[in-house]
Each structure stands twice: as structure tokens, then as C-alpha cells.
Design a protein around this motif. Structure first.
Motif, PDB file in Angstrom:
ATOM      1  N   LEU A  48       0.865  -1.382  -0.033  1.00  0.00           N
ATOM      2  CA  LEU A  48       0.101  -0.131  -0.106  1.00  0.00           C
ATOM      3  C   LEU A  48       0.960   1.151   0.094  1.00  0.00           C
ATOM      4  CD1 LEU A  48      -2.842  -0.934   2.592  1.00  0.00           C
ATOM      5  CD2 LEU A  48      -2.842  -1.062   0.290  1.00  0.00           C
ATOM      6  N   PRO A  49       0.284   2.398  -0.326  1.00  0.00           N
ATOM      7  CA  PRO A  49       1.187   3.593  -0.475  1.00  0.00           C
ATOM      8  C   PRO A  49       1.562   4.020   0.817  1.00  0.00           C
ATOM      9  CG  PRO A  49      -0.844   3.742  -1.737  1.00  0.00           C
ATOM     10  CD  PRO A  49      -0.969   2.635  -1.246  1.00  0.00           C
ATOM     11  N   GLY A  50       2.779   4.635   0.899  1.00  0.00           N
ATOM     12  CA  GLY A  50       3.534   4.963   2.322  1.00  0.00           C
ATOM     13  C   GLY A  50       3.978   3.808   3.122  1.00  0.00           C
ATOM     14  N   GLU A  51       3.953   2.541   2.725  1.00  0.00           N
ATOM     15  CA  GLU A  51       4.550   1.522   3.265  1.00  0.00           C
ATOM     16  C   GLU A  51       6.069   1.353   2.574  1.00  0.00           C
ATOM     17  OE1 GLU A  51       1.025  -1.334   4.522  1.00  0.00           O
ATOM     18  OE2 GLU A  51       1.927  -1.897   2.651  1.00  0.00           O
ATOM     19  N   GLN A  52       6.808   0.570   3.835  1.00  0.00           N
ATOM     20  CA  GLN A  52       8.088   0.198   3.296  1.00  0.00           C
ATOM     21  C   GLN A  52       7.890  -1.336   3.491  1.00  0.00           C
ATOM     22  OE1 GLN A  52      11.302   1.806   5.915  1.00  0.00           O
ATOM     23  NE2 GLN A  52      10.999   4.027   4.830  1.00  0.00           N
ATOM     24  N   LYS A  70       7.216  -9.781   0.999  1.00  0.00           N
ATOM     25  CA  LYS A  70       7.658 -10.930   1.807  1.00  0.00           C
ATOM     26  C   LYS A  70       7.424 -10.290   3.206  1.00  0.00           C
ATOM     27  CE  LYS A  70       9.097 -14.056   1.040  1.00  0.00           C
ATOM     28  NZ  LYS A  70       8.571 -15.350   0.860  1.00  0.00           N
ATOM     29  N   GLN A  71       7.725  -9.069   3.476  1.00  0.00           N
ATOM     30  CA  GLN A  71       7.544  -8.587   5.134  1.00  0.00           C
ATOM     31  C   GLN A  71       7.046  -7.134   4.850  1.00  0.00           C
ATOM     32  OE1 GLN A  71      10.936  -8.847   7.370  1.00  0.00           O
ATOM     33  NE2 GLN A  71      10.382  -7.752   8.873  1.00  0.00           N
ATOM     34  N   VAL A  72       6.220  -6.528   5.639  1.00  0.00           N
ATOM     35  CA  VAL A  72       5.751  -5.248   5.737  1.00  0.00           C
ATOM     36  C   VAL A  72       6.647  -4.527   7.034  1.00  0.00           C
ATOM     37  CG1 VAL A  72       4.046  -3.450   6.202  1.00  0.00           C
ATOM     38  CG2 VAL A  72       3.446  -5.421   4.938  1.00  0.00           C
ATOM     39  N   THR A  73       7.586  -3.657   6.639  1.00  0.00           N
ATOM     40  CA  THR A  73       8.380  -3.227   7.717  1.00  0.00           C
ATOM     41  C   THR A  73       7.895  -1.971   8.576  1.00  0.00           C
ATOM     42  OG1 THR A  73       9.914  -2.086   6.006  1.00  0.00           O
ATOM     43  CG2 THR A  73      10.589  -4.156   6.762  1.00  0.00           C
ATOM     44  N   GLN A  74       7.129  -1.322   7.539  1.00  0.00           N
ATOM     45  CA  GLN A  74       6.461   0.046   8.072  1.00  0.00           C
ATOM     46  C   GLN A  74       5.241  -0.079   7.338  1.00  0.00           C
ATOM     47  OE1 GLN A  74       8.328   3.565   8.072  1.00  0.00           O
ATOM     48  NE2 GLN A  74       6.720   4.968   7.671  1.00  0.00           N
ATOM     49  N   GLY A  75       4.014  -0.364   8.245  1.00  0.00           N
ATOM     50  CA  GLY A  75       2.627  -0.466   7.537  1.00  0.00           C
ATOM     51  C   GLY A  75       2.084   0.765   7.366  1.00  0.00           C
ATOM     52  N   SER A  76       0.955   0.835   6.382  1.00  0.00           N
ATOM     53  CA  SER A  76       0.117   1.868   6.231  1.00  0.00           C
ATOM     54  C   SER A  76      -1.088   2.057   7.252  1.00  0.00           C
ATOM     55  CB  SER A  76      -0.532   1.694   4.835  1.00  0.00           C
ATOM     56  OG  SER A  76      -1.748   2.716   4.623  1.00  0.00           O
ATOM     57  N   PRO A  77      -1.716   3.191   7.662  1.00  0.00           N
ATOM     58  CA  PRO A  77      -2.840   3.001   8.518  1.00  0.00           C
ATOM     59  C   PRO A  77      -4.087   2.309   7.862  1.00  0.00           C
ATOM     60  CG  PRO A  77      -2.414   5.276   7.786  1.00  0.00           C
ATOM     61  CD  PRO A  77      -1.226   4.365   7.462  1.00  0.00           C
ATOM     62  N   TYR A  78      -4.056   2.273   6.582  1.00  0.00           N
ATOM     63  CA  TYR A  78      -5.272   1.825   5.738  1.00  0.00           C
ATOM     64  C   TYR A  78      -4.926   0.165   5.562  1.00  0.00           C
ATOM     65  CZ  TYR A  78      -5.923   6.812   4.999  1.00  0.00           C
ATOM     66  OH  TYR A  78      -6.199   7.848   5.234  1.00  0.00           O
TER      67      TYR A  78
END
Length: 451
Positions: A48-52, A70-78
Motif C-alpha cells: 500500500l502507498p506509504g509502506e516500506q 515478503k514483509q511489511v516493515t512499516q505499515g499503512s494506517p489503511y
């Protein structure tokens, strides 16, 4: 002309190495994350946009690459937790990880950017998107059957990117009338060795009755036929058997299935006929089409790619005459019979190949005031090119494919039409599928052709 051989472009072998974290900038039209900072540009499924994220490359070419998270290191509030237990395996839904309203907003922006680039359209007159119930919206489903292991029948959808069947205990996107049939269907299938000869089931929830259509490659035992009849009685549904030649046999009839398009207008589809899967959004789409097109009592309106008359019935109620054109003869006959059953006589039903330029030119000799186009994914290229030489006042175009819509919109814009209104239609929440409705108005009122 001399022709030089060019070898087919090869896709680079997929890498199994996780790449360094990338930042996702946006969603594309299909709801896939876009990383513009990566070279080449990277499209990441599940991001998702804004994610790392850390992602695995699945394919790579010179201009673009594709990957999966494979892994979401910084997730989106959405980001949302998928509500389906087999979301990662099933190929039915792709966007349960995203807030649906947010995803719709981002995908609309992606389409606006695409059309600004492809068609030089800026400041499009966007209308609010049409949405409906979530998650239980599907009134129609095709469930695959794997009955090779007696007593352990698998019933469900094809696995994403595979022919394997994901066995489903439930399906949260089905309407409740269909969800509640999954368990008893499995019980019936597990009781008979004949289940190995069944290919799939079609389920359709009408507004008054559910219909179960069984596809089989062999004759079924009398015991199994009796079981299906008992199933229809117990659950108050229609049961239809279809053999490998397409011949249908009614095993149990509870009521003639109806799908209402307005409060008192309906379609009567057979198991294999096309009908929109989302009842509420379909009705909202028809209501919006009537509002935008504003049919008048004197109007003569063409409804091309009409199917069973999804738009035709509502148009006929409001205007002088409708010409409903469909390429499949069986659909034309069913649509005509359905309209006559409801006392609607102002629809001229025609079978016509709308990809045949000569046939389209001949059909446009009628003095149409307005036109509705609702084609399949291939679009309406031949019709839109012909409208350049035989314009009508307004064209309402409903598309399920942004690529073919872009091509056809280009023909209309070049011919002198402008986009008066445009809006998204979320017929399939949580999936890549997204439809668009656009109203094109001819800039100069066309001169009426001689009768």
C-alpha cells in the motif's frame, strides 16, 4: 515488404532473493503497489502507498519489474487484516489487505493520471463512486469440484496461479443465501463416489429463489439424482443438471428465478446466462444511468451489447423506443420473451455482430438520439469508430476494462464528444476488477438523418 525476424522478448528469471526495503508511492489501477524510486519501476502485490516493504521479485523486464510482499516493515494506517481464512491461497479476492474506500480513492487517482497521460484529459468531472454491501455481495459463484478422493471432496475456487482447488469452509463475499448452502453441498458430494464426475457447481441467488446448476461429465446414479432432488426440496431451491454437451435437465423446480433491475422490472437468467454478480450495485448503476442519460418520452435510444436487457427494460419505461442489440441469438430470444412477459413492447430486439463494421454502419441509419454501450472486456472499438461518422447526442459507456475504454474514449473524443460525467463502479469489492461509467456528449447537436 521485407520482414526481419525479431526474437520474442524474454522475461528475466524470477529472483528468489528478497530485495532491500522499498517505499511504495501509489496504487495502480489494479490496486497493486507502485515503487517509482526503484529502477526499473516496481509493482508490488499486497503493498500500500506509504509502506516500506521487503519484496521478492517475481518477474523483471527492462522497463518494469513485479514483486510480492515478503514483509511489511512499516505499515499503512489503511492496511486491514484479511477477513477470509484462505485469502492467501484463493485466487478470488486480491485486495482484502486494504481499506476498500481508500483503495477506491487511490485507484481513481491512478485512472485519472492514466487518462491525463493517454487522452490529455485534465479535471475530469468525477462523480461519487457506486458502492454496495461489503463483504457479502456476490449473488453468483462458480465452485470447482475435486471428487477424486471419495469422502474427501474439495469444493471451492482455483488457487491463485494454479489449477489446484482451495477447499473452502465458507466464503464471506457470498450473500448469505449462498453461504449457507456450502456445508450441505459438501455433505451431499461426500456421500457419493459419482462426485468424481462433477466438474463444478453454478450458484445463483435470485431475488426470490436460489438456483444450483450441476455440471457433470457422466450420467449420475439414480441414488445421486434422487439426492439432488431431495436437496432442492429441503433447501427450497431450483436444481439443474447440465451434461458435457450443454444439455440441461431440471431436477427440482421451486420457482422461476428473478433478478430485479428496478422495483418491478426483472430478468429471468438461466444458469449460464450473464447477470451482474452484485445486486445492489447493479440497481444503483441502472438508476445512475437513467439519471445521467435522462431519457425523454420522445427519445429513440440504442442499447448495444444489451445482454438480457439490464438497461433496456428501464429505458423502455422512460422513452419512445429502444433498440436492444446483442450478438448471441439465445440472449436475444430470452430478453425478448422476458420483456413481453412484463408487457413491454417498445423494445426492438436484434441479433447483430457489433464487431462487423458494415453491420454497425447499417444499424446507425436509425435516428438514435442516445446510446448505451455496455461491452465485454474487448470493448466497443468498431461502434465507437463508426460514431465518428454518425454521431448521436449522448453515449453512455459502461466499461469493465480500463484499457479498451481508453482506446474507445479516444475515438469518441477525436470525433467531437466531450466527457460530461464519469464515475467508478465497485461491482467486485476486494478484487482487481473495477468498472467505470462515462457520459459522452456530442459538442454540436447532430443533424437528424432522413427516414
Amino acid at each position: 515488404m521485407v520482414s526481419f525476424y525479431k526474437p520474442a522478448r524474454k522475461t528475466a528469471a524470477a529472483s528468489t532473493k528478497a530485495i532491500t526495503p522499498v517505499t511504495v508511492d501509489a496504487l495502480d489501477m489494479n490496486g497493486v503497489g507502485v515503487c517509482r524510486g526503484h529502477k526499473p519501476i516496481l509493482f508490488v502485490e499486497g503493498a500500500l502507498p506509504g509502506e516500506q516493504v521487503k519484496a521478492k521479485i517475481t518477474s523483471s523486464q527492462k522497463q518494469m519489474a513485479r514483486a510480492s510482499v515478503k514483509q511489511v516493515t512499516q505499515g499503512s494506517p489503511y492496511r486491514r487484516q484479511p477477513f477470509c481464512p484462505v485469502y492467501q491461497q484463493c485466487g478470488g479476492c486480491q485486495l482484502q489487505h486494504a481499506d476498500p474506500d481508500y483503495a477506491l480513492q487511490e485507484r481513481q487517482q491512478a485512472m485519472a493520471d492514466y487518462w491525463r497521460h493517454q487522452l490529455k484529459l485534465t479535471d475530469l468531472p468525477w462523480q461519487p463512486p457506486l458502492t454496495g454491501p461489503r463483504p457479502a455481495y456476490r449473488r453468483k459463484a462458480r465452485l470447482a469440484i475435486d471428487g477424486r478422493q471419495p469422502g474427501q471432496v474439495r469444493l471451492g475456487y482455483r488457487q491463485q496461479g494454479s489449477k489446484n482447488i482451495v477447499d473452502i469452509p465458507q466464503c464471506p463475499v457470498l450473500v448469505s443465501e449462498l453461504q449457507q448452502l456450502i456445508k450441505p453441498l459438501k455433505t451431499l458430494l461426500n456421500a457419493f463416489a459419482n462426485s468424481r464426475h462433477l466438474g463444478h457447481l453454478h450458484l445463483l441467488a435470485g431475488d426470490n429463489v436460489v438456483e444450483v446448476s450441476i455440471n457433470t461429465s457422466r450420467d449420475l446414479s439414480d441414488a445421486m439424482l434422487n439426492a439432488w432432488q431431495d436437496f432442492g426440496v429441503e433447501h427450497g431451491c431450483n436444481v439443474v443438471l447440465e451434461d458435457s454437451h450443454g444439455q440441461q435437465r431440471l431436477l427440482h423446480h421451486h420457482a422461476t428465478l428473478r433478478c430485479y433491475t428496478e422495483d418491478d422490472l426483472y430478468l429471468t437468467p438461466a444458469p449460464q446466462d450473464f447477470v451482474q454478480v452484485n445486486r445492489q450495485v447493479n440497481q444503483a448503476m441502472i438508476a445512475q444511468a437513467m439519471h445521467w442519460l435522462d431519457p425523454q418520452p420522445h427519445d429513440v435510444i440504442a442499447d448495444w451489447f444489451a445482454g438480457l436487457g439490464n438497461f433496456s427494460l428501464s429505458l423502455a419505461r422512460r422513452c419512445a423506443q429502444v433498440q436492444a442489440v446483442e450478438g448471441v441469438a439465445a440472449m436475444v430470444h430470452k430478453g425478448q420473451a422476458n420483456a413481453q412477459e412484463q408487457g413491454i413492447a417498445s423494445i426492438d430486439w436484434c441479433q447483430l455482430d457489433l464487431n462487423d463494421a458494415a453491420a454497425v454502419q447499417g444499424a446507425l441509419a436509425v435516428n438514435f438520439d442516445k446510446m448505451v454501450l455496455d461491452p465485454s472486456r474487448e470493448g466497443a472499438s468498431t461502434v465507437c469508430q463508426a460514431l465518428a461518422g454518425a454521431p448521436v447526442e449522448q453515449v453512455l459507456y459502461v466499461s469493465c476494462n480500463p484499457s479498451s475504454f481508453t482506446r474507445d474514449a479516444g475515438y469518441l473524443l477525436e470525433a467531437g464528444y466531450t466527457v460530461e460525467k464519469i464515475g467508478l463502479i465497485e461491482m467486485f469489492p476486494y478484487t482487481r476488477h473495477l468498472e467505470v461509467m462515462a457520459l459522452f456528449t456530442f459538442q454540436a447537436r447532430p443533424t437528424k438523418k432522413a427516414s
